[in-house]
Design an enzyme around this catalytic site. Sequence first.
Site, mmCIF file in Angstrom:
data_model
loop_
_atom_site.group_PDB
_atom_site.id
_atom_site.type_symbol
_atom_site.label_atom_id
_atom_site.label_comp_id
_atom_site.label_asym_id
_atom_site.label_seq_id
_atom_site.Cartn_x
_atom_site.Cartn_y
_atom_site.Cartn_z
ATOM 1 C CG MET A 37 -1.865 -1.371 1.123
ATOM 2 S SD MET A 37 -3.473 -1.174 1.945
ATOM 3 C CE MET A 37 -2.676 -0.558 3.567
ATOM 4 N N GLY A 38 2.037 1.383 -0.070
ATOM 5 C CA GLY A 38 3.335 2.131 -0.831
ATOM 6 C C GLY A 38 3.685 2.327 1.023
ATOM 7 C CG LEU A 40 6.926 1.415 -0.509
ATOM 8 C CD1 LEU A 40 8.286 1.225 -1.707
ATOM 9 C CD2 LEU A 40 6.179 0.104 -0.525
ATOM 10 C CG HIS A 41 8.413 0.509 5.613
ATOM 11 N ND1 HIS A 41 8.633 -0.887 6.244
ATOM 12 C CD2 HIS A 41 6.921 1.038 6.011
ATOM 13 C CE1 HIS A 41 7.561 -1.648 6.251
ATOM 14 N NE2 HIS A 41 6.399 0.073 6.628
ATOM 15 C CG HIS A 44 6.939 -2.055 2.094
ATOM 16 N ND1 HIS A 44 6.948 -0.688 3.162
ATOM 17 C CD2 HIS A 44 5.753 -2.771 2.057
ATOM 18 C CE1 HIS A 44 5.337 -0.954 3.431
ATOM 19 N NE2 HIS A 44 4.952 -1.791 2.850
ATOM 20 N N GLY A 154 4.354 -11.019 4.162
ATOM 21 C CA GLY A 154 5.820 -10.176 5.376
ATOM 22 C C GLY A 154 4.688 -11.426 6.696
ATOM 23 C CE LYS A 156 3.060 -4.818 11.036
ATOM 24 N NZ LYS A 156 2.156 -4.044 10.237
ATOM 25 C CD GLN A 160 -1.646 -8.682 3.868
ATOM 26 O OE1 GLN A 160 -3.364 -7.738 4.193
ATOM 27 N NE2 GLN A 160 -1.119 -8.941 4.023
ATOM 28 C CB SER A 192 3.955 -1.004 10.631
ATOM 29 O OG SER A 192 2.773 -0.477 10.349
HETATM 30 P P1 AMP Z 1 1.415 -3.633 3.649
HETATM 31 O O1 AMP Z 1 2.027 -1.562 2.502
HETATM 32 O O2 AMP Z 1 1.457 -2.249 5.163
HETATM 33 O O3 AMP Z 1 0.468 -3.725 2.979
HETATM 34 O O4 AMP Z 1 2.426 -4.242 3.071
HETATM 35 C C1 AMP Z 1 2.914 -4.194 2.414
HETATM 36 C C2 AMP Z 1 3.586 -5.931 2.711
HETATM 37 O O5 AMP Z 1 4.617 -5.261 3.140
HETATM 38 C C3 AMP Z 1 2.442 -6.921 3.111
HETATM 39 O O6 AMP Z 1 2.833 -8.761 2.955
HETATM 40 C C4 AMP Z 1 3.177 -6.794 4.719
HETATM 41 O O7 AMP Z 1 2.721 -8.130 5.416
HETATM 42 C C5 AMP Z 1 4.421 -6.454 4.375
HETATM 43 N N1 AMP Z 1 5.331 -6.149 5.857
HETATM 44 C C6 AMP Z 1 4.420 -4.520 6.494
HETATM 45 N N2 AMP Z 1 5.373 -4.512 7.276
HETATM 46 C C7 AMP Z 1 6.651 -5.613 7.495
HETATM 47 C C8 AMP Z 1 7.345 -5.752 8.574
HETATM 48 N N3 AMP Z 1 7.527 -5.415 9.695
HETATM 49 N N4 AMP Z 1 8.087 -6.992 8.084
HETATM 50 C C9 AMP Z 1 8.030 -7.742 7.085
HETATM 51 N N5 AMP Z 1 6.901 -8.036 6.092
HETATM 52 C C10 AMP Z 1 5.895 -6.942 6.472
#
Ligand code: AMP
Length: 284
Positions: A37-38, A40-41, A44, A154, A156, A160, A192
């Site tokens: 969802m952008g 990014l850190h 990602h 992830g 995390k 999901q 996050s």
């Molecule tokens: P999001 O942008 O938050 O929807 O995350 C995109 C992907 O990155 C998803 O598969 C999340 O599970 C993964 N992700 C987000 N934060 C973490 C994290 N701290 N460690 C591992 N994967 C992550």
Amino acid sequence: MNVELMAKTQVFTTVESLQQHLSETRPNASVGFVPTMGALHGAHMTLVRAAMECDVVVVSIFVNPTQFNEASDLEKYPRTLESDLKQLEEVTDCVVFAPTVGEMYPEGHVPTRLDLGQIAVGMEGAARPGHFDGVVEVVYRLFEIVKPTKAYFGEKDYQQLAIVRLMVRELDLPLEIVGCPTYREPGGLAASSRNLRLSVEEREKALILYQSLAFAKEHQDEYSPEEMRNEIHERFETSDLNLAYINFVDVDTFEEVTSWSENTRGFIAAKCGEIHLLDNLAMA
Ligand code: AMP
């Protein structure tokens, strides 16, 4: 439309242009897909690095409205496309898919729904009604568009990940799901996009999520799962965070456990101000 913002990162905003690019430039390539969802850190980027085992890496950046159950959370979700592209550029040359809501869900779009059973009943399923239906809808649609060989998620967001695996199994989708370990900030806080909205002080206070799971893992011999839940509830009473849940479940059934086993995983979520934070850890 194909916007070539940087030398190596190509950004596509329509399904047609993305699919045309993929089929023309690398017709027989394996495609590693990282849905995001952008905002990014580092986490990602670990997924992107894992996806580099494939010939082509596709990253989607789409803040999916159908998985938000609170309008204000959707509205406040950070959107940082320029910095996202810069970070990706530093890791690899990848293809970015950044569609609009209308492109993802055109008129007549029928959301894919599945009976998610026990996996979706508790924890995030209970805390955020409709959230996982939205996840299934968006992930299915993205898979349909990108047609990846492998997709990276992830741990995390472990619930999901389990739901995506269930969807792939139930619908017999032709791809492999790869789970990637949780990436943590120093001190243990799970990285996050929502952390961007925490103050320095709040980040410090939010360490209690990981610390509680780490405590449970370390001291499981001294407590039953139920006693451990009570212990963690008590710890939160003296913190500034509002505990939403602390559950110990069997990762095959997602049922709460009454005794510890190899399969037990701890799941925790809490509100820091209005920000919903979550984490999980294998207890074995
Ligand atoms: P999001 O942008 O938050 O929807 O995350 C995109 C992907 O990155 C998803 O598969 C999340 O599970 C993964 N992700 C987000 N934060 C973490 C994290 N701290 N460690 C591992 N994967 C992550």
